[in-house]
Write an enzyme that holds these catalytic residues in place. Structure first.
Site, PDB file in Angstrom:
ATOM      1  N   TYR A 110      -1.465  -0.537  10.515  1.00 30.71           N
ATOM      2  CA  TYR A 110      -1.714  -1.069   9.163  1.00 30.71           C
ATOM      3  C   TYR A 110      -0.570  -0.665   8.232  1.00 30.71           C
ATOM      4  O   TYR A 110      -0.047  -1.495   7.477  1.00 30.71           O
ATOM      5  CB  TYR A 110      -3.049  -0.536   8.631  1.00 30.71           C
ATOM      6  CG  TYR A 110      -3.274  -0.789   7.144  1.00 30.71           C
ATOM      7  CD1 TYR A 110      -3.717  -2.028   6.689  1.00 30.71           C
ATOM      8  CD2 TYR A 110      -3.022   0.213   6.203  1.00 30.71           C
ATOM      9  CE1 TYR A 110      -3.913  -2.262   5.332  1.00 30.71           C
ATOM     10  CE2 TYR A 110      -3.209  -0.011   4.846  1.00 30.71           C
ATOM     11  CZ  TYR A 110      -3.659  -1.245   4.419  1.00 30.71           C
ATOM     12  OH  TYR A 110      -3.851  -1.482   3.067  1.00 30.71           O
ATOM     13  N   SER A 115       0.864  -1.186   0.000  1.00 33.44           N
ATOM     14  CA  SER A 115       0.000   0.000   0.000  1.00 33.44           C
ATOM     15  C   SER A 115       0.896   1.230   0.000  1.00 33.44           C
ATOM     16  O   SER A 115       2.012   1.186   0.546  1.00 33.44           O
ATOM     17  CB  SER A 115      -0.869   0.013   1.268  1.00 33.44           C
ATOM     18  OG  SER A 115      -1.522   1.266   1.393  1.00 33.44           O
TER      19      SER A 115
HETATM   20  P1  NAP Z   1     -11.595  -5.691   0.611  1.00 33.08           P
HETATM   21  O1  NAP Z   1     -12.511  -5.114  -0.396  1.00 33.08           O
HETATM   22  O2  NAP Z   1     -11.854  -5.442   2.072  1.00 33.08           O
HETATM   23  O3  NAP Z   1     -11.501  -7.268   0.348  1.00 33.08           O
HETATM   24  C1  NAP Z   1     -10.720  -8.051   1.195  1.00 33.08           C
HETATM   25  C2  NAP Z   1     -10.744  -9.476   0.735  1.00 33.08           C
HETATM   26  O4  NAP Z   1      -9.851 -10.213   1.559  1.00 33.08           O
HETATM   27  C3  NAP Z   1     -12.099 -10.123   0.846  1.00 33.08           C
HETATM   28  O5  NAP Z   1     -12.248 -11.022  -0.237  1.00 33.08           O
HETATM   29  C4  NAP Z   1     -12.000 -10.892   2.160  1.00 33.08           C
HETATM   30  O6  NAP Z   1     -12.791 -12.065   2.174  1.00 33.08           O
HETATM   31  C5  NAP Z   1     -10.555 -11.287   2.153  1.00 33.08           C
HETATM   32  N1  NAP Z   1     -10.008 -11.524   3.481  1.00 33.08           N
HETATM   33  C6  NAP Z   1     -10.051 -10.721   4.566  1.00 33.08           C
HETATM   34  N2  NAP Z   1      -9.423 -11.287   5.592  1.00 33.08           N
HETATM   35  C7  NAP Z   1      -8.981 -12.490   5.147  1.00 33.08           C
HETATM   36  C8  NAP Z   1      -8.271 -13.555   5.742  1.00 33.08           C
HETATM   37  N3  NAP Z   1      -7.902 -13.513   7.036  1.00 33.08           N
HETATM   38  N4  NAP Z   1      -7.990 -14.652   4.991  1.00 33.08           N
HETATM   39  C9  NAP Z   1      -8.381 -14.730   3.698  1.00 33.08           C
HETATM   40  N5  NAP Z   1      -9.047 -13.740   3.070  1.00 33.08           N
HETATM   41  C10 NAP Z   1      -9.343 -12.648   3.801  1.00 33.08           C
HETATM   42  O7  NAP Z   1     -10.071  -5.197   0.351  1.00 33.08           O
HETATM   43  P2  NAP Z   1      -9.399  -4.513  -0.952  1.00 33.08           P
HETATM   44  O8  NAP Z   1      -9.620  -3.052  -0.858  1.00 33.08           O
HETATM   45  O9  NAP Z   1      -9.777  -5.246  -2.175  1.00 33.08           O
HETATM   46  O10 NAP Z   1      -7.855  -4.756  -0.614  1.00 33.08           O
HETATM   47  C11 NAP Z   1      -7.117  -5.856  -1.137  1.00 33.08           C
HETATM   48  C12 NAP Z   1      -5.645  -5.668  -0.756  1.00 33.08           C
HETATM   49  O11 NAP Z   1      -5.175  -4.419  -1.275  1.00 33.08           O
HETATM   50  C13 NAP Z   1      -5.369  -5.637   0.748  1.00 33.08           C
HETATM   51  O12 NAP Z   1      -4.151  -6.277   1.021  1.00 33.08           O
HETATM   52  C14 NAP Z   1      -5.264  -4.153   1.041  1.00 33.08           C
HETATM   53  O13 NAP Z   1      -4.487  -3.888   2.189  1.00 33.08           O
HETATM   54  C15 NAP Z   1      -4.599  -3.655  -0.234  1.00 33.08           C
HETATM   55  N6  NAP Z   1      -4.821  -2.216  -0.475  1.00 33.08           N
HETATM   56  C16 NAP Z   1      -6.074  -1.723  -0.684  1.00 33.08           C
HETATM   57  C17 NAP Z   1      -6.231  -0.363  -0.908  1.00 33.08           C
HETATM   58  C18 NAP Z   1      -7.570   0.279  -1.144  1.00 33.08           C
HETATM   59  O14 NAP Z   1      -7.639   1.525  -1.150  1.00 33.08           O
HETATM   60  N7  NAP Z   1      -8.642  -0.476  -1.332  1.00 33.08           N
HETATM   61  C19 NAP Z   1      -5.110   0.478  -0.885  1.00 33.08           C
HETATM   62  C20 NAP Z   1      -3.865  -0.063  -0.663  1.00 33.08           C
HETATM   63  C21 NAP Z   1      -3.726  -1.408  -0.458  1.00 33.08           C
HETATM   64  P3  NAP Z   1     -14.160 -12.176   3.025  1.00 33.08           P
HETATM   65  O15 NAP Z   1     -15.008 -10.985   2.615  1.00 33.08           O
HETATM   66  O16 NAP Z   1     -14.732 -13.474   2.606  1.00 33.08           O
HETATM   67  O17 NAP Z   1     -13.766 -12.114   4.447  1.00 33.08           O
END
Ligand code: NAP
Length: 249
Positions: A157, A143
């Site tokens: 985080y 991130s």
């Molecule tokens: P999200 O919409 O909250 O989706 C998270 C996903 O991870 C869901 O499919 C969830 O499954 C799964 N998950 C959560 N805890 C888990 C665990 N313990 N084991 C296995 N699966 C798990 O998140 P996102 O925004 O797509 O983010 C994806 C990645 O990108 C993350 O690593 C996040 O830190 C990174 N990121 C995101 C952003 C942003 O702005 N969105 C920015 C920088 C980095 P369930 O729903 O089934 O629990």
């Protein structure tokens, strides 16, 4: 022939976009998720319609036993893994350090860091050319928070993502001679449901977007495109890199 990819945390958001683009690129995939079986199964059914094999596999990546069982299922039902995307990650409610407790640190480090280590270890055991594997590629989701630090919001985080950046560099140099390329992606502010988990509402996101050089939030498919490129042979000399996908942030 693209091989077999595990995408962790793929029931929604960035992981779901990566799963979709991986299938479109010709991968058979294991689609991991933690809680939302209905969402994961619905996406899997949609992607099977594109003609690839899609294994839907529930596992909390922070739990070693569940990760081991997930990889055993992939071995048995899909075959030897060639690509891993360490995407599963959580945020924590916005808070200042003085108000944080150890439980949230254990959980956020457990999922974001230990989860990535566990999956990388199991993937490397299967991909390593020294252990009879055919090589492969790993992409870790970091991130921009890793470098900005997220003061007053979630320094914990941010620190997990700093750890991911170090892991990407170290693993890349450790594993390249075993035929495994490791790289990372650093998303900026991407429009997914993750922000609700830290208490950031729609208007706050819109305000944040207005401050970005690009003046808009990112889309999950824009992050997925970078991940798919790093997995691909087009990135064959890219090792230990972490690509900012952050609209200039
Ligand atoms: P999200 O919409 O909250 O989706 C998270 C996903 O991870 C869901 O499919 C969830 O499954 C799964 N998950 C959560 N805890 C888990 C665990 N313990 N084991 C296995 N699966 C798990 O998140 P996102 O925004 O797509 O983010 C994806 C990645 O990108 C993350 O690593 C996040 O830190 C990174 N990121 C995101 C952003 C942003 O702005 N969105 C920015 C920088 C980095 P369930 O729903 O089934 O629990």
């Amino acid at each position: 022939m693209h091989g077999i990819a595990l995408i962790t945390g793929a029931s929604r958001g960035i992981g779901a976009a990566i799963a979709r683009q991986a299938v479109q690129a010709g991968y058979d995939i294991a689609l991991n998720y933690a809680r939302d079986t209905a969402a994961a199964e619905a996406l899997a059914a949609e992607l099977r319609g594109l003609g690839r094999r899609v294994l839907c596999v529930q596992a909390d990546v922070a739990d070693e036993g569940q990760v081991l069982r997930m990889f055993e299922r992939i071995d048995a039902e899909l075959g030897r893994l060639t690509a891993l995307v360490n995407n599963a990650g959580i945020v924590v409610p916005g808070a200042r350090l003085q108000d944080m407790g150890v439980e949230r640190w254990q959980r956020v480090f457990g999922v974001n860091v230990i989860g990535s280590l566990l999956c990388a270890r199991e993937a490397a055991r299967r991909m390593s050319t020294r252990q009879g594997g055919a090589g492969g590629a790993i992409v870790n989701l970091s991130s921009r928070a890793a470098q900005l630090g997220s003061p007053g919001l979630y320094v914990d985080y941010a620190a997990t993502k700093g750890a991911i950046d170090s892991l990407t560099v170290g693993l890349a140099r450790e594993l390249i001679e075993e035929g495994i390329r490791v790289n990372g992606v650093r998303p900026g502010i991407i429009e997914t449901e993750i922000h609700a988990d830290s208490g950031i509402a729609g208007p706050e996101l819109a305000a944040a977007a207005a401050q970005l050089p690009i003046r808009r939030l990112g889309r999950a498919d824009e992050v997925a495109a970078a991940v798919l490129w790093l997995l691909s042979e087009a990135a064959s000399y890219t090792v230990g890199a972490t690509l900012d996908v952050s609209g200039g942030r």
